[in-house]
Design a protein around this motif. Structure first.
Motif, PDB file in Angstrom:
ATOM      1  N   PHE A 239       0.279 -96.597 -19.326  1.00  0.00           N
ATOM      2  CA  PHE A 239       1.078 -95.495 -20.030  1.00  0.00           C
ATOM      3  C   PHE A 239       2.669 -95.703 -19.941  1.00  0.00           C
ATOM      4  O   PHE A 239       3.277 -95.436 -21.139  1.00  0.00           O
ATOM      5  N   PRO A 240       3.310 -95.865 -18.811  1.00  0.00           N
ATOM      6  CA  PRO A 240       4.653 -95.924 -18.728  1.00  0.00           C
ATOM      7  C   PRO A 240       5.284 -97.069 -19.612  1.00  0.00           C
ATOM      8  O   PRO A 240       6.176 -96.823 -20.381  1.00  0.00           O
ATOM      9  N   ARG A 241       4.512 -98.353 -19.756  1.00  0.00           N
ATOM     10  CA  ARG A 241       5.108 -99.101 -20.641  1.00  0.00           C
ATOM     11  C   ARG A 241       4.743 -99.033 -22.072  1.00  0.00           C
ATOM     12  O   ARG A 241       5.786 -99.084 -22.962  1.00  0.00           O
ATOM     13  N   LEU A 242       3.660 -98.132 -22.414  1.00  0.00           N
ATOM     14  CA  LEU A 242       3.318 -97.770 -23.796  1.00  0.00           C
ATOM     15  C   LEU A 242       4.475 -96.871 -24.454  1.00  0.00           C
ATOM     16  O   LEU A 242       4.714 -96.569 -25.377  1.00  0.00           O
ATOM     17  N   GLN A 243       4.890 -95.898 -23.353  1.00  0.00           N
ATOM     18  CA  GLN A 243       5.794 -94.763 -23.881  1.00  0.00           C
ATOM     19  C   GLN A 243       7.146 -95.354 -23.947  1.00  0.00           C
ATOM     20  O   GLN A 243       7.720 -95.099 -24.859  1.00  0.00           O
ATOM     21  N   LYS A 244       7.491 -96.511 -23.639  1.00  0.00           N
ATOM     22  CA  LYS A 244       8.646 -97.252 -23.934  1.00  0.00           C
ATOM     23  C   LYS A 244       8.467 -98.388 -25.142  1.00  0.00           C
ATOM     24  O   LYS A 244       9.482 -98.785 -25.934  1.00  0.00           O
ATOM     25  N   SER A 245       7.344 -98.281 -25.800  1.00  0.00           N
ATOM     26  CA  SER A 245       7.228 -99.282 -26.795  1.00  0.00           C
ATOM     27  C   SER A 245       7.465 -98.711 -28.001  1.00  0.00           C
ATOM     28  O   SER A 245       7.588 -97.473 -28.299  1.00  0.00           O
ATOM     29  N   ASN A 246       7.279 -99.496 -29.212  1.00  0.00           N
ATOM     30  CA  ASN A 246       7.448 -98.999 -30.428  1.00  0.00           C
ATOM     31  C   ASN A 246       6.336 -98.483 -31.167  1.00  0.00           C
ATOM     32  O   ASN A 246       6.360 -98.089 -32.551  1.00  0.00           O
ATOM     33  N   ILE A 247       4.870 -98.286 -30.727  1.00  0.00           N
ATOM     34  CA  ILE A 247       3.972 -97.788 -31.144  1.00  0.00           C
ATOM     35  C   ILE A 247       4.331 -96.209 -31.289  1.00  0.00           C
ATOM     36  O   ILE A 247       4.623 -95.628 -30.467  1.00  0.00           O
ATOM     37  N   ASP A 248       3.967 -95.816 -32.382  1.00  0.00           N
ATOM     38  CA  ASP A 248       4.124 -94.223 -32.663  1.00  0.00           C
ATOM     39  C   ASP A 248       3.090 -93.409 -31.991  1.00  0.00           C
ATOM     40  O   ASP A 248       3.432 -92.303 -31.530  1.00  0.00           O
ATOM     41  N   LEU A 249       1.667 -93.643 -32.126  1.00  0.00           N
ATOM     42  CA  LEU A 249       0.560 -92.922 -31.787  1.00  0.00           C
ATOM     43  C   LEU A 249      -0.267 -93.636 -30.656  1.00  0.00           C
ATOM     44  O   LEU A 249      -0.539 -94.691 -30.974  1.00  0.00           O
ATOM     45  N   ILE A 250      -0.601 -92.698 -29.817  1.00  0.00           N
ATOM     46  CA  ILE A 250      -1.444 -93.345 -28.713  1.00  0.00           C
ATOM     47  C   ILE A 250      -2.862 -92.486 -28.875  1.00  0.00           C
ATOM     48  O   ILE A 250      -2.857 -91.280 -28.727  1.00  0.00           O
ATOM     49  N   SER A 251      -3.886 -93.148 -29.023  1.00  0.00           N
ATOM     50  CA  SER A 251      -5.457 -92.454 -29.272  1.00  0.00           C
ATOM     51  C   SER A 251      -6.124 -92.752 -27.949  1.00  0.00           C
ATOM     52  O   SER A 251      -6.347 -94.084 -27.413  1.00  0.00           O
ATOM     53  N   LEU A 252      -6.699 -91.769 -27.436  1.00  0.00           N
ATOM     54  CA  LEU A 252      -7.417 -91.904 -26.192  1.00  0.00           C
ATOM     55  C   LEU A 252      -8.375 -90.867 -25.789  1.00  0.00           C
ATOM     56  O   LEU A 252      -8.816 -89.844 -26.673  1.00  0.00           O
ATOM     57  N   GLU A 253      -9.144 -90.960 -24.882  1.00  0.00           N
ATOM     58  CA  GLU A 253     -10.421 -90.496 -24.641  1.00  0.00           C
ATOM     59  C   GLU A 253     -10.212 -89.117 -23.705  1.00  0.00           C
ATOM     60  O   GLU A 253      -9.913 -89.396 -22.582  1.00  0.00           O
ATOM     61  N   CYS A 254     -10.541 -87.891 -23.943  1.00  0.00           N
ATOM     62  CA  CYS A 254     -10.496 -86.914 -23.288  1.00  0.00           C
ATOM     63  C   CYS A 254     -11.564 -85.887 -23.229  1.00  0.00           C
ATOM     64  O   CYS A 254     -11.921 -85.281 -21.999  1.00  0.00           O
ATOM     65  N   GLN A 255     -12.523 -85.689 -24.228  1.00  0.00           N
ATOM     66  CA  GLN A 255     -13.699 -84.861 -23.932  1.00  0.00           C
ATOM     67  C   GLN A 255     -14.873 -85.539 -22.975  1.00  0.00           C
ATOM     68  O   GLN A 255     -15.195 -86.631 -23.372  1.00  0.00           O
ATOM     69  N   ASN A 256     -15.239 -84.503 -22.265  1.00  0.00           N
ATOM     70  CA  ASN A 256     -16.261 -85.010 -21.371  1.00  0.00           C
ATOM     71  C   ASN A 256     -16.023 -86.348 -20.396  1.00  0.00           C
ATOM     72  O   ASN A 256     -16.962 -86.958 -20.113  1.00  0.00           O
ATOM     73  N   SER A 257     -14.682 -86.583 -20.363  1.00  0.00           N
ATOM     74  CA  SER A 257     -14.431 -87.670 -19.365  1.00  0.00           C
ATOM     75  C   SER A 257     -13.730 -87.373 -18.085  1.00  0.00           C
ATOM     76  O   SER A 257     -13.663 -85.875 -18.074  1.00  0.00           O
ATOM     77  N   HIS A 258     -13.271 -87.860 -17.317  1.00  0.00           N
ATOM     78  CA  HIS A 258     -12.786 -87.719 -16.075  1.00  0.00           C
ATOM     79  C   HIS A 258     -11.437 -88.119 -16.004  1.00  0.00           C
ATOM     80  O   HIS A 258     -10.851 -88.716 -14.889  1.00  0.00           O
ATOM     81  N   VAL A 259     -10.857 -88.277 -17.127  1.00  0.00           N
ATOM     82  CA  VAL A 259      -9.319 -88.475 -17.268  1.00  0.00           C
ATOM     83  C   VAL A 259      -8.559 -87.259 -16.948  1.00  0.00           C
ATOM     84  O   VAL A 259      -8.681 -86.195 -17.537  1.00  0.00           O
TER      85      VAL A 259
END
Length: 347
Positions: A239-259
């Motif tokens: 995430f730290p490197r992605l936050q500084k990237s040129n990508i606009d959106l980050i899609s991730l898994e949250c439902q029923n996960s242990h994130v």
């Protein structure tokens, strides 16, 4: 006026039984040649209508033109021999028989552009199109030519950039790159994986997204999840490197996960497609369950940057279950919109 909390899917949706075997991941086509193209277009229409009826805001083709989210793209490239196969371990998780890179890889013609143009003709809604990411492409092959994961990834990034630019010209609003490998090869992700992804989006004016999940609800993935303990902190590595990237959106898994939801703070400022639908179960979430996941995410994601989504693709599910889950996603998002409106935060 821009809609708050626009909903979307991560990618695949179930295929009709006349196109491929239902509830089977990566099932072979039941049609061939011109009949297959026509059948895929019909399936796209059905998939689009089901998204619209469920209230999905950013629609897709449901991957009706793809048998596999990675190899269907690779099949159209030169330099890869699908007859010469090797067994490799995919994402350090399970063995699979994969094609071999035998020469310089290149793209001779567009792969999904005609299908994207067809989708654009069917709707005025924003559309999202998914492509495999460079690192995940590398991890789905045996490299008998470049002998370097990084070098092959850069070649794929150039090819993906060609395809992405033509998809944009065809009217695609968001181009998403699927990179489940980002949850496994952390050192490579930070060394060259994100840089290769940025090469793939170079010059694009449409929005771009990267989808990073814990995989379809297949046994190899669910077994792997059981080894990850009570907290899944893989996102923390990239995430730290992605936050500084040129990508606009980050899609991730949250439902029923242990994130741990607080990990989203590491990408503060990015638009986030929050997975609020579990694709590894036939149990259909209630709108309130979806809303609760979104409430938790809103502690770390600004409301105007939160996009309710599914954890991953839903190709292995029945059409009825997928339909129910999409409807719950829309209803849950609407609950939160009303709450934000009451707080004076509507846009």
């Amino acid at each position: 006026m821009k809609k708050l909390l626009p909903t979307s899917t991560a990618g695949s949706l179930p295929k009709p039984s006349w196109l491929a075997e239902p509830e089977t991941l990566w099932s072979p086509w039941k049609l061939q040649d011109e009949a297959l193209i026509e059948g895929q277009q019909d399936a796209l229409r059905v998939s689009l209508q089901e998204q619209q009826l469920a209230g999905i805001d950013i629609v897709s083709d449901g991957e009706q033109s793809r048998q596999h989210f990675v190899t269907t793209f690779i099949e159209h490239l030169s330099g890869v021999d699908f007859e010469k196969r090797k067994t490799v371990k995919i994402r350090d998780r399970y063995d699979a028989s994969v094609p071999t890179v035998v020469g310089a890889v290149s793209r001779q013609q567009p792969v999904f552009v005609e299908a994207a143009r067809f989708l654009r003709q069917q709707t005025r809604q924003p559309i999202k199109w998914a492509l495999p990411g460079p690192m995940t492409m590398v991890d789905t092959l045996y490299d008998g030519h470049y002998k370097s994961r990084e070098k092959l990834a850069w070649e794929f990034a150039t090819i993906l950039n060609q395809e992405a630019k033509e998809l944009e010209a065809a009217g695609v609003d968001i181009i998403q790159f699927d990179e489940p490998a980002f949850n496994v090869f952390f050192e490579e992700v930070n060394d060259w994986g994100i840089a290769a992804l940025e090469r793939a989006i170079e010059g694009l004016k449409c929005e771009t997204a990267v989808h990073i999940c814990y995989g379809y609800g297949i046994k190899a993935n669910t077994d792997w999840k059981k080894t990850l303990g009570s907290e899944w902190r893989q996102y923390e590595e990239v995430f730290p490197r992605l936050q500084k990237s040129n990508i606009d959106l980050i899609s991730l898994e949250c439902q029923n996960s242990h994130v741990p939801m607080e990990l989203l703070e590491l990408i503060r400022g990015k638009k986030v497609m929050v997975g609020a639908i579990d694709v590894a179960t036939n149990s259909i979430e209630t709108p309130e369950e979806v809303a609760n996941t979104l409430r938790q995410a809103l502690k770390f994601v600004d409301a105007d940057k939160l996009y309710p989504c599914t954890n991953c693709g839903m190709a292995p599910l029945s059409r009825g279950v997928a339909r129910g889950k999409l409807t719950a996603l829309s209803a849950g998002a609407e609950i939160i919109r009303r709450e934000l409106s009451a707080e004076g935060l509507a846009y």
